[in-house]
Design a protein around this motif. Structure first.
Motif, mmCIF file in Angstrom:
data_model
loop_
_atom_site.group_PDB
_atom_site.id
_atom_site.type_symbol
_atom_site.label_atom_id
_atom_site.label_comp_id
_atom_site.label_asym_id
_atom_site.label_seq_id
_atom_site.Cartn_x
_atom_site.Cartn_y
_atom_site.Cartn_z
ATOM 1 N N LEU A 304 0.809 -1.214 0.000
ATOM 2 C CA LEU A 304 0.000 0.000 0.000
ATOM 3 C C LEU A 304 0.844 1.266 0.000
ATOM 4 C CD1 LEU A 304 -2.758 -1.041 2.575
ATOM 5 C CD2 LEU A 304 -2.979 -0.913 0.091
ATOM 6 N N LEU A 305 2.091 1.191 0.451
ATOM 7 C CA LEU A 305 2.974 2.359 0.484
ATOM 8 C C LEU A 305 3.786 2.512 -0.796
ATOM 9 C CD1 LEU A 305 4.311 2.041 4.155
ATOM 10 C CD2 LEU A 305 2.376 3.394 3.317
ATOM 11 N N ASN A 306 3.552 1.628 -1.780
ATOM 12 C CA ASN A 306 4.291 1.648 -3.036
ATOM 13 C C ASN A 306 5.802 1.649 -2.777
ATOM 14 O OD1 ASN A 306 4.693 1.632 -5.801
ATOM 15 N ND2 ASN A 306 4.487 3.851 -6.025
ATOM 16 N N GLN A 307 6.232 0.741 -1.923
ATOM 17 C CA GLN A 307 7.646 0.633 -1.588
ATOM 18 C C GLN A 307 8.461 0.204 -2.801
ATOM 19 O OE1 GLN A 307 9.613 1.060 1.331
ATOM 20 N NE2 GLN A 307 11.218 0.674 -0.173
ATOM 21 N N PRO A 308 9.485 0.973 -3.176
ATOM 22 C CA PRO A 308 10.289 0.580 -4.346
ATOM 23 C C PRO A 308 11.305 -0.499 -4.003
ATOM 24 C CG PRO A 308 11.129 2.628 -3.433
ATOM 25 C CD PRO A 308 9.879 2.286 -2.648
ATOM 26 N N LEU A 309 11.686 -1.259 -5.006
ATOM 27 C CA LEU A 309 12.864 -2.113 -4.928
ATOM 28 C C LEU A 309 14.050 -1.227 -5.280
ATOM 29 C CD1 LEU A 309 14.409 -4.865 -4.922
ATOM 30 C CD2 LEU A 309 13.868 -5.001 -7.351
ATOM 31 N N ARG A 310 14.962 -1.011 -4.321
ATOM 32 C CA ARG A 310 16.036 -0.040 -4.542
ATOM 33 C C ARG A 310 17.371 -0.570 -4.048
ATOM 34 N NH1 ARG A 310 18.556 4.419 -1.804
ATOM 35 N NH2 ARG A 310 19.220 5.999 -3.316
ATOM 36 N N TYR A 311 18.389 -0.423 -4.888
ATOM 37 C CA TYR A 311 19.771 -0.702 -4.517
ATOM 38 C C TYR A 311 20.560 0.596 -4.614
ATOM 39 C CZ TYR A 311 18.689 -5.661 -5.327
ATOM 40 O OH TYR A 311 18.140 -6.914 -5.281
ATOM 41 N N TYR A 312 21.522 0.773 -3.701
ATOM 42 C CA TYR A 312 22.429 1.912 -3.817
ATOM 43 C C TYR A 312 23.860 1.443 -3.623
ATOM 44 C CZ TYR A 312 22.379 2.132 1.354
ATOM 45 O OH TYR A 312 22.470 1.847 2.699
ATOM 46 N N SER A 316 23.612 5.928 0.634
ATOM 47 C CA SER A 316 22.225 5.938 0.156
ATOM 48 C C SER A 316 21.955 7.009 -0.895
ATOM 49 C CB SER A 316 21.273 6.130 1.344
ATOM 50 O OG SER A 316 21.563 7.349 2.020
ATOM 51 N N ASN A 317 22.882 7.947 -1.106
ATOM 52 C CA ASN A 317 22.667 8.985 -2.115
ATOM 53 C C ASN A 317 22.967 8.516 -3.531
ATOM 54 O OD1 ASN A 317 21.967 10.932 -0.167
ATOM 55 N ND2 ASN A 317 24.126 11.360 0.252
ATOM 56 N N ARG A 318 23.638 7.363 -3.660
ATOM 57 C CA ARG A 318 24.042 6.887 -4.987
ATOM 58 C C ARG A 318 23.161 5.714 -5.410
ATOM 59 N NH1 ARG A 318 29.668 7.512 -3.137
ATOM 60 N NH2 ARG A 318 29.930 5.260 -3.142
ATOM 61 N N THR A 319 22.095 6.017 -6.103
ATOM 62 C CA THR A 319 21.145 5.001 -6.553
ATOM 63 C C THR A 319 21.733 4.172 -7.681
ATOM 64 O OG1 THR A 319 19.267 6.390 -5.918
ATOM 65 C CG2 THR A 319 18.848 4.592 -7.475
ATOM 66 N N MET A 320 21.678 2.847 -7.534
ATOM 67 C CA MET A 320 22.091 1.941 -8.609
ATOM 68 C C MET A 320 20.897 1.448 -9.408
ATOM 69 S SD MET A 320 25.006 -0.489 -6.892
ATOM 70 C CE MET A 320 25.374 -1.263 -8.472
ATOM 71 N N GLN A 321 19.802 1.165 -8.703
ATOM 72 C CA GLN A 321 18.626 0.591 -9.352
ATOM 73 C C GLN A 321 17.405 0.929 -8.510
ATOM 74 O OE1 GLN A 321 18.995 -3.623 -9.985
ATOM 75 N NE2 GLN A 321 16.823 -3.928 -10.336
ATOM 76 N N GLU A 322 16.321 1.279 -9.158
ATOM 77 C CA GLU A 322 15.088 1.591 -8.433
ATOM 78 C C GLU A 322 13.896 1.196 -9.299
ATOM 79 O OE1 GLU A 322 13.607 5.053 -5.387
ATOM 80 O OE2 GLU A 322 14.837 5.639 -7.097
ATOM 81 N N GLU A 323 13.005 0.399 -8.735
ATOM 82 C CA GLU A 323 11.847 -0.098 -9.470
ATOM 83 C C GLU A 323 10.596 0.053 -8.612
ATOM 84 O OE1 GLU A 323 12.583 -4.114 -10.596
ATOM 85 O OE2 GLU A 323 14.550 -3.695 -11.474
ATOM 86 N N TYR A 324 9.523 0.532 -9.212
ATOM 87 C CA TYR A 324 8.245 0.696 -8.512
ATOM 88 C C TYR A 324 7.225 -0.269 -9.102
ATOM 89 C CZ TYR A 324 9.972 4.988 -6.354
ATOM 90 O OH TYR A 324 10.685 5.900 -5.609
ATOM 91 N N TYR A 325 6.444 -0.878 -8.219
ATOM 92 C CA TYR A 325 5.469 -1.874 -8.664
ATOM 93 C C TYR A 325 4.033 -1.515 -8.271
ATOM 94 C CZ TYR A 325 9.539 -4.727 -9.658
ATOM 95 O OH TYR A 325 10.723 -5.194 -10.159
ATOM 96 N N GLY A 326 3.855 -0.484 -7.463
ATOM 97 C CA GLY A 326 2.528 -0.060 -7.092
ATOM 98 C C GLY A 326 1.833 -1.041 -6.151
ATOM 99 N N VAL A 327 0.533 -0.843 -5.991
ATOM 100 C CA VAL A 327 -0.282 -1.682 -5.120
ATOM 101 C C VAL A 327 -0.780 -2.900 -5.891
ATOM 102 C CG1 VAL A 327 -2.348 -1.783 -3.659
ATOM 103 C CG2 VAL A 327 -0.998 0.331 -3.781
ATOM 104 N N LYS A 328 -0.680 -4.067 -5.272
ATOM 105 C CA LYS A 328 -1.164 -5.299 -5.888
ATOM 106 C C LYS A 328 -2.424 -5.750 -5.160
ATOM 107 C CE LYS A 328 0.063 -10.097 -6.885
ATOM 108 N NZ LYS A 328 1.106 -11.156 -6.748
ATOM 109 N N VAL A 329 -3.523 -5.905 -5.892
ATOM 110 C CA VAL A 329 -4.802 -6.308 -5.307
ATOM 111 C C VAL A 329 -5.184 -7.678 -5.845
ATOM 112 C CG1 VAL A 329 -7.246 -5.751 -5.067
ATOM 113 C CG2 VAL A 329 -5.543 -3.914 -5.087
ATOM 114 N N ASN A 330 -5.591 -8.551 -4.950
ATOM 115 C CA ASN A 330 -5.975 -9.904 -5.318
ATOM 116 C C ASN A 330 -7.278 -10.254 -4.613
ATOM 117 O OD1 ASN A 330 -5.732 -12.523 -6.407
ATOM 118 N ND2 ASN A 330 -4.731 -13.271 -4.554
#
Length: 337
Positions: A304-312, A316-330
């Motif tokens: 529900l918080l749209n938590q991203p998948l993130r690597y740095y 923490s200021n140097r982002t390597m990868q960031e992906e957002y997947y949104g809310v999943k409803v089932n």
């Protein structure tokens, strides 16, 4: 593998369990050297057969003291084993000459072993629920992690190739010590008033402190480097509020984990890859009815918080990868015949 176990009651309040597990591992692997050149032409060359056989003796001792009908104290000393993933053990090398990338397997990677010391106490409430507190310490040998490094083609066995490749491989990186404390609490609110027994709370928190030593020289670790154990967040916490009554079940859950080292770089700690901290909030609801045949209607809303998948990298200021997947409803219906 084989296991021997001996249980003994020591008086009215004490119980002890003594165990011994012996595991013999016999590994045989044969792979290929795979090369894809700049024109995407591919070639395969067998690496031959490699073996790695070893035996582990894993003792354990557990003791429980029953304080009363509602509480216990438990202590244990155990030795445990964790093997590398199979893909890391295959004797192969994979080269992409266009992108200057390589992946290496190593059948000689040793399994990770650990001596574990645990002490905990728990108390069960008269109403449904319990509270527990535990401390733990682990002395770990041959921690296996994924690394990223840079080597020339000559160093990797490509005759006459002096270009530098980005190399991914698993290795026994270091030994580690892990210490921490964990707290868990679960209880319905019926102790406030009986009408609230349908409401409850469940929560856990774990603090973990790690140190490392005896480093693999290929990691290039220097004096003064603060190297934490990979894959071990310092703080983890879970909390859940729930409602259960007349077949209705609703649960709101929150999960948190602080950042941790995910992949080490053989050149510098500033280039290590970190998995960033996460906060997940999920909502689940269901309704069940029926006697002989039970029907359940359910709905789940995750992230529900749209938590991203993130690597740095490094900080923490140097982002390597960031992906957002949104809310999943089932949503769905279940029938239990």
């Amino acid at each position: 593998a084989g296991y021997l176990r001996f249980d003994q009651q020591l008086g009215r309040s004490w119980d002890a369990t003594l165990g011994l597990r012996i595991e013999n591992t016999q590994l045989t692997t044969s792979g290929v050297n795979y090369v894809m050149d700049e024109d995407e032409n591919e070639s395969l060359k067998p690496t031959g057969e490699y073996k790695n056989d070893y035996t582990n003796v894993l003792p354990s001792f557990l003791v429980k003291y029953k304080m009363n009908e509602d509480g216990n104290v438990r202590a244990s000393v155990t030795k445990s084993l964790s093997r590398p993933k199979y893909s890391a053990l295959v004797a192969n090398k994979s080269f992409n000459l266009a992108d200057l990338e390589a992946t290496i397997g190593d059948p000689n990677i040793s399994p990770t072993t650990a001596w574990n010391f645990d002490l905990s106490t728990d108390y069960y409430f008269k109403s449904i629920g319990q509270v527990s507190l535990g401390v733990f310490y682990k002395d770990i040998k041959n921690v296996n992690i994924e690394t990223l490094g840079y080597y020339t083609g000559e160093e990797l066995g490509l005759t006459g190739n002096s270009e530098t490749f980005e190399v991914t491989q698993n290795m026994n990186a270091y030994d580690a010590r892990v210490a921490g404390v964990e707290l868990a609490y679960q209880r319905d609110f019926g102790f406030i008033c009986p009408a609230l027994s349908c409401l409850g709370f469940y929560g856990t928190y774990t603090y973990t402190h790690t140190t490392t030593r005896n480093y693999n020289e290929r990691l290039g670790i220097e004096d003064g480097d603060d190297v934490k154990m990979a894959g071990s967040p310092e703080h983890t916490a879970n909390a859940s509020l729930y409602f259960e009554k007349n077949g209705i079940n609703v649960r709101l859950s929150h999960n948190f984990a602080s950042s941790f080292v995910d992949m080490m770089n053989t050149g510098s700690r500033e280039l290590d890859r970190y998995y960033d901290k996460v906060n997940y909030l999920d909502l689940n609801a269901s309704y069940t009815w029926g006697r002989n045949t039970k029907f359940t209607v359910y709905a789940e809303a995750n992230n529900l918080l749209n938590q991203p998948l993130r690597y740095y990298q490094g900080n923490s200021n140097r982002t390597m990868q960031e992906e957002y997947y949104g809310v999943k409803v089932n949503m769905g219906v279940k029938i239990n015949l």
